[in-house]
Design a protein around this motif. Structure first.
Motif, short mmCIF file in Angstrom:
data_model
loop_
_atom_site.label_atom_id
_atom_site.label_comp_id
_atom_site.label_asym_id
_atom_site.label_seq_id
_atom_site.Cartn_x
_atom_site.Cartn_y
_atom_site.Cartn_z
N TYR A 200 65.32 -13.40 54.03
CA TYR A 200 66.61 -13.28 53.36
C TYR A 200 66.68 -11.89 52.75
N ALA B 157 54.57 -27.27 52.32
CA ALA B 157 54.81 -27.08 50.90
C ALA B 157 56.26 -26.69 50.66
N HIS C 109 59.64 -34.22 53.17
CA HIS C 109 58.52 -34.11 52.22
C HIS C 109 57.73 -35.41 52.23
#
Ligand SMILES: Nc1ncnc2c1ncn2[C@@H]1O[C@H](COP(=O)(O)OP(=O)(O)OP(=O)(O)O)[C@@H](O)[C@H]1O
Length: 768
Positions: free
Chosen positions: A535, A560, A719
């Protein structure tokens, strides 16, 4: 010495304190406008009351960068103010920075953009006029062209000064669109293709005003006929008796009044219609462009800023066109009628008609500036008061339990008192302005009456001419009073135009360009080939990443938080393009494919389920607008959404409110999932798409997903590892988008690496 201090800094937000800003609303306004033009700054609030400047910026920008931008903006605003005061024009032309302004911690050196400058200008103008009269013994006043020129120059100087004080300094990044079109006047750009409508409206305004002048001419002659018994001019036209003349004048005035009413009505309707058309055209041009902007312009706070441009700024363009040009044209018509009329018919008293012009212009501009300052200050106080009221009422349980009622009442009284005081100051200034204008208009009227009357008695001025001229200065004076407001509005409109053009100049996606892709023939193999992406201003989110996602299989990406999982999803859907490497779909680089085709082939469901204000069915149908009701129900069933939808008061026709506010997080996610299932693309990316649903629903969704994914490629980012344990392949990412492990659930557990430790953490099962 003026100081500038950083008060607080959070990611994407900084608060500064600038002493110099206190009590200078105009300066604060201009500073905010300049800062808003800086690409990485998304929103700005500058308070002239507290001197605080709140800057919302791109979270990727370093705080030093934002500080530097603020200093540059201050420098630009100050430089402009200094230029306005005639300082160092050469340096400005060269754009060279002034050393003393750029020192950190100093604002504008010793510059004080105070109102005394305005008073000085008036004193100089009045002093000059008095001296000229004294030296010329009044002789100068009898030279109408000299007086006219002096009044014209003074008026122009006053307007120019107000213009430059209000205008935005150009020292910082300008929107590129504005730079591309320097030759076209801003009004031409605002009105665009509605030029003919604008010309027609202008003619109507000018016609209405000219007719009004004629009407007052007839009305002015009526007392003349009454008191003198006749008008020689009318007698020469064959109207003999006073009664006939009076009657003829009455009829003429009435007919012209009808014409004035008609023309004014038509002009008003035309300007308002033009204002609406201008808004509509801008909206229909800018909105589709905004929809097509690259995602980086549509994320986070930029959306709010964009929404402001699409609503408030475009309305400002339309509202300005709807009201202000009409006023300016009417004023110009009055001046164009008055000046030649005085020069031709009564040159000896022309000065009394034109001398008030610069004075009223000065009063109007000065009042506008003061009023803007006052309104900004009292607005700030009102906002503080409102916020205090809301806060203390919202915290009433805390207030009661700590017996803080009296404390709150005292606080409120103080704030209310401050608001009252600051409003009173503005009200006093407005009342004084109104009375000054009344006094000025009365003096001018009296002067015209006395001097014109004397000239008439001396035989130097005909009674008809005198009666006709007497009302004109009044009309001009009253029209001049709104000039300050017009200048201010014009500058607001210019700033709005710049912002709108800036949005237009942002790069947009081209959906139709590229190689066609038939989504029905897509196998669904996705390959990331040494992909690196970062970015703006950040470390790479994924670095040299390679992975193969097999067709018609379920692939999971875990790792993560911040490891780059969502970034991969955004690269697959081409929301962003990698800086290096390639993303291949069935062997073809997705950058070369038609964007529309690619997005028909790849469906994306994000964690933040975006729903629209509408019914459940409308939301499900989004993207599959022609879907049958039975397909909709089936998709809802696959996403485990049908049970709760059936329980809603109106079932599929229940309105779910803005952003699905009437639903729980899990229900929103299930509608979002069902929508993707109905859309039915060959590749579906689920980015934490079931994170908000309970375990039981999750298990049910997994079962139906298994069936749904039979003939399509499913990419699941999650997750909660229990949701992806049955995936055909699992990729495990670590920070910086590094691929650290891959395999099936059992293979990864056997490896005893990062995946195994994450599994152990989540399930509580010990590592083997
Ligand atoms: N729009 C953005 N602008 C700048 N940086 C971003 C943006 N979106 C994500 N990042 C950064 O890129 C990195 C990867 O983010 P990403 O959202 O891909 O991670 P993730 O693995 O999906 O995280 P999570 O599991 O918390 O959703 C992070 O450091 C994040 O701060």
């Amino acid at each position: 010495m003026q100081d500038i201090r950083l008060r607080s800094s959070l990611p994407g937000r900084q608060r500064w304190h600038i002493r110099f800003l206190e009590g200078r609303p105009r300066f604060a306004d201009v500073l905010a406008i300049v800062l808003r033009r800086v690409p990485e700054i998304t929103a700005v609030r500058a308070s002239p009351v507290t001197g605080s400047v709140l800057i919302h910026h791109d979270p990727t920008s370093a705080s030093e960068e934002v500080g530097e931008r603020l200093r540059q903006a201050l420098h630009a605003v100050c430089a402009r103010l200094e230029d306005t005061r005639g300082a160092n024009a050469q340096q400005q032309a060269a754009g060279a920075p002034r050393e003393r302004d750029t020192r950190p911690g100093r604002v504008c050196g010793g510059l004080r953009p105070s109102r005394s400058g305005g008073r000085r200008t008036l004193l100089l103008a009045v002093g000059g006029a008095v001296t000229a009269v004294a030296l010329g013994g009044g002789g100068l006043l009898s030279k109408p062209l000299v007086v006219l020129a002096a009044a014209g120059v003074t008026t122009a100087a006053l307007i120019r000064r107000a213009w430059r004080r209000a205008s935005c300094p150009s020292g910082l990044a300008q929107p590129s669109a504005a730079q591309e079109k320097p030759s076209r006047h801003p009004m031409g750009r605002i009105i665009g293709r509605h030029r003919r409508q604008a010309v027609l409206a202008s003619l109507l305004s000018a016609g209405a005003q000219a007719a009004e002048l004629v009407m007052y001419l007839f009305i002015g002659w009526m007392p003349l006929v009454l008191f003198r018994g006749e008008s020689t001019l009318l007698a020469r036209l064959g109207l003999g008796s006073a009664a006939t003349q009076l009657c003829a004048l009455g009829v003429a005035a009435t007919l012209v009044r009808v014409l004035v009413t008609f023309l004014s009505y038509r002009a008003d309707v035309s300007w308002r219609g033009l204002g609406q058309d201008v808004q509509h055209t801008w909206r229909s041009e800018v909105y589709p462009h905004a929809q097509r902007l690259e995602l980086r312009h549509l994320e986070d706070e930029r959306t709010t800023r964009l929404a402001g441009v699409l609503t408030e700024d475009i309305s400002q363009l339309g509202n300005f066109v709807a009201t202000r040009p009409d006023e300016v044209i009417r004023l110009a018509t009055c001046l164009l009628g008055m000046i030649p009329a005085y020069l031709l018919l009564a040159p000896q008293i022309a000065w009394i008609a034109v001398v008030p012009v610069p004075i009223v212009v000065w009063l109007s501009l000065d009042h506008q500036e003061r009023a803007a300052a006052g309104h900004a200050a009292s607005g700030e106080r009102r906002a503080q008061l409102n916020s205090q009221v809301i806060n203390s009422l919202a915290a009433s349980a805390t207030v009661k339990s700590f017996r803080g009622e009296e404390h709150e009442a005292v606080r409120l009284e103080e704030l209310s008192n401050e608001y009252r005081r600051s409003s009173c100051r503005t009200d006093r200034s407005t009342a004084l302005y109104a009375q000054s204008l009344h006094a000025g208009a009365a003096t001018s009227f009296l002067g015209t009456l006395l001097l014109g009357g004397r000239a008439m008695l001396n035989g130097a001025l005909s009674p008809e001419a005198f009666s006709a001229l007497i009302v004109m200065p009044q009309m001009v004076i009253w029209k001049l009073t709104s000039l300050g407001g017009t200048v201010e509005q014009y500058h607001r409109t210019l700033a709005a135009l710049h912002r709108v053009e800036y949005v237009q100049s942002l790069p947009a996606e081209s959906p139709g360009e590229g190689r066609p892709l038939d989504s029905r023939r897509v196998r669904g193999e996705v390959v990331l080939d040494r992909v690196t992406f970062s970015y703006p201003g950040r470390e790479p989110a994924v670095r040299e990443l390679s992975m193969r996602i097999a067709p018609e299989k379920t692939t999971a990406i875990v790792g993560a938080t911040g490891a780059g999982k969502s970034t991969i999803a955004k690269l697959l859907t081409r929301f962003y393009a990698p800086q290096s490497g390639r993303v291949l779909l069935d062997g073809q680089d997705i950058q070369a494919l038609r964007l529309d085709d690619l997005r028909s082939a790849v469906g994306f469901v994000s964690q933040d389920a975006s729903l629209f204000d509408g019914t459940v069915e409308e939301n499900l149908r989004y993207g599959s607008f022609d879907a049958d009701r039975s397909d909709i129900v089936r998709s809802a069933r696959i996403a485990q959404a049908s049970t709760f939808i059936e329980a809603l008061p109106e079932r599929y026709n229940t309105v779910i409110g803005e952003r699905g506010a009437a639903l729980s997080g899990g229900q929103r996610q299930r509608i979002s999932l069902a929508r993707a299932f109905l859309y039915g693309p060959p590749i579906v990316v689920l980015d934490e798409a079931t994170s908000a649903v309970d375990n039981e629903t999750e298990a049910a969704i997994q079962r139906t997903l298994h069936w749904f994914s039979k003939d399509r490629t499913l990419i699941v980012i999650a997750h909660r590892l229990s949701t992806i344990r049955h995936a055909d392949r699992i990729y495990v990412l670590d920070q910086g988008g590094m691929l650290v492990e891959e395999g099936t659930h059992h293979q990864l557990l056997a490896r005893d690496g990062l995946y195994a430790s994450l599994w152990s953490l989540q399930t509580g099962e010990p590592l083997s």
